[in-house]
Design an enzyme around this catalytic site. Structure first.
Site, short mmCIF file in Angstrom:
data_model
loop_
_atom_site.label_atom_id
_atom_site.label_comp_id
_atom_site.label_asym_id
_atom_site.label_seq_id
_atom_site.Cartn_x
_atom_site.Cartn_y
_atom_site.Cartn_z
N CYS A 70 1.32 -82.75 -43.61
CA CYS A 70 1.57 -82.76 -45.06
C CYS A 70 2.55 -81.65 -45.43
O CYS A 70 2.43 -80.52 -44.96
CB CYS A 70 0.26 -82.56 -45.82
SG CYS A 70 0.45 -82.59 -47.62
N ARG B 116 0.32 -93.44 -53.75
CA ARG B 116 -0.49 -92.23 -53.55
C ARG B 116 0.26 -90.99 -54.06
O ARG B 116 -0.36 -90.00 -54.44
CB ARG B 116 -0.82 -92.08 -52.06
CG ARG B 116 -1.85 -91.00 -51.76
CD ARG B 116 -2.16 -90.94 -50.26
NE ARG B 116 -3.34 -90.12 -50.02
CZ ARG B 116 -3.35 -88.80 -49.94
NH1 ARG B 116 -2.21 -88.13 -50.11
NH2 ARG B 116 -4.47 -88.14 -49.73
#
EC number: 1.1.1.205
Length: 404
Positions: free
Chosen positions: A229, A325
């Site tokens: 991430c 998302r």
């Protein structure tokens, strides 16, 4: 001018747990925990809703061990429903008697190897007794969850997943403290008031209170800690994971709302720290992506086996369906997508069961040091110390040449 630096925030490597007087042996602890007030897990582990981590094979494997898998949403509604159905209709192979006979249909492992000795067939057959901690519903079916997000067809997707008897849904977003997420939870809860929902991801007490107020049954904590991430460097946003868990726990304490720590788990000790900070369970991507059961592609690199591990915020994952998302659903031009994740690979690590054995063993050991017989004890009674960089260096093997 107001001070905008509100406080210091810490993550796993910044803290260590203080041991306590203990009469608890690691072998005596219970790893059972609550996912929601209605659903319990026999081990506090979930597999991440990522397209290189969890499809039906992973979900079956982790449910057999006592955890639960969350089927990712980067597929059609029908495909996701079929993945759920594969888990819910999974049947253990029939037990063979010690003489090799059975009144039931013989398992495939027996009929496919006609020349095996009966004793070998017995050894190779899978038995219900081999999985006493399997996570099952009231109908004795393996439990499984599925991810949904803010898409045009979300309600239709939810309807089909409910028809497939999904046990729990994850409202999956990089920013769970969003009015769109709040409205989606309201819609789903209005139509399916008895369907358990996990909402996230969040990192603050305020976010927790808002999501709880509209019906979230469990909260998923973590913005930016995952190994693939890049939200914290792309968007400049996130809170270090230990502090994030502690802050959300402050909102959930003395309620029946549970917490999942999602992201940043590298060692079994991180699991202990996450639960001690206030989590009821942990969600894992990286450590599970390299297992045999993950759906990711196998790669041979320099003579060694790896498996691909792709962040759901990466360009390729967004193209496959995870744009919503990250609130980029309206962006149809790949060149204009702003990724918040990367693509990589992790070493092949064998069976999930073996990885879980190490994670469970480390957790049990930590509970023994802390005098915690249960997950609840670990949450309530644990205390941390903040450590220095030198302390972290001291915590890892040092001043030797490692041979293992």
């Amino acid at each position: 001018m107001p001070n905008k630096i509100t406080k210091e925030a810490l993550t796993f490597d910044d803290v260590s747990l203080i041991p306590r007087k203990s009469s608890v042996l690691p072998s005596e602890v219970s790893l059972k925990t609550q996912l929601t007030k209605n659903i319990s897990l026999n081990i506090p582990f979930l597999s991440s809703a990522m397209d290189t981590v969890t499809e039906s094979q992973m979900a079956i494997a982790i449910a057999k061990e006592g955890g639960i898998g969350i089927i990712h949403k980067n597929m059609s509604i029908e495909a996701q429903r079929k993945e759920i159905e594969k888990v819910k209709t999974y049947k253990f192979q029939k037990t063979i008697n010690t003489n090799g006979d059975t009144n039931e249909q013989k398992p495939e492992i027996f009929t496919a190897k006609q020349h095996l000795e009966k004793s070998d067939a017995y050894k190779n057959a899978e038995h219900k007794e081999d999985f006493p901690n399997a996570c099952k519903d009231l109908n004795n079916k393996l439990r499984v969850g599925a991810a949904v997000s803010i898409d045009i067809d979300t309600i239709e997707r939810v309807e089909e997943l409910v028809k497939a008897h999904v046990d729990i849904l994850v409202i999956d977003s990089a920013h769970g403290h969003s009015t769109r997420i709040i409205e989606l939870i309201k819609k789903i809860k209005t139509k399916y008031p008895n369907l358990d929902l996990i909402a996230g991801n969040i990192v603050t007490k305020e976010a927790a209170l808002d999501l709880i107020s509209v019906g979230a049954d469990c909260l998923k904590v973590g913005i930016g800690p995952g190994s693939i991430c890049t939200t914290r460097i792309v968007a400049g946003v996130g809170v270090p994971q230990i502090t994030a868990i502690c802050d959300v726990y402050e909102a959930c304490n003395n309620t029946n709302i549970c917490i999942i720590a999602d992201g940043g788990i590298r060692f079994s000790g991180d699991v202990v720290k996450a639960i001690a900070a206030g989590a009821d369970s942990v969600m894992i991507g990286n450590l599970f992506a390299g297992t045999k059961e993950s759906p990711s592609e196998e790669i041979i690199y320099n003579g060694k086996k790896f498996k691909s591990y792709v962040g759901m915020g990466s360009i390729s994952a967004m193209k496959r369906g995870s744009k919503s998302r990250y609130f980029q659903l309206e962006n149809n031009e790949p060149k204009k997508l702003v990724p918040e994740g990367i693509e990589g690979m992790v070493p092949y690590s064998g069976k999930l069961k073996d990885i879980l054995t190490q994670l469970k063993g480390g957790l049990m050991s930590g509970m023994g040091y802390l005098g915690a017989a249960t997950i609840s004890d670990l949450k309530i009674n644990s205390k941390f110390v903040k450590i220095s960089h030198s302390s972290l260096k001291e915590s890892h093997p040092h001043d030797v040449f490692s041979i293992t």
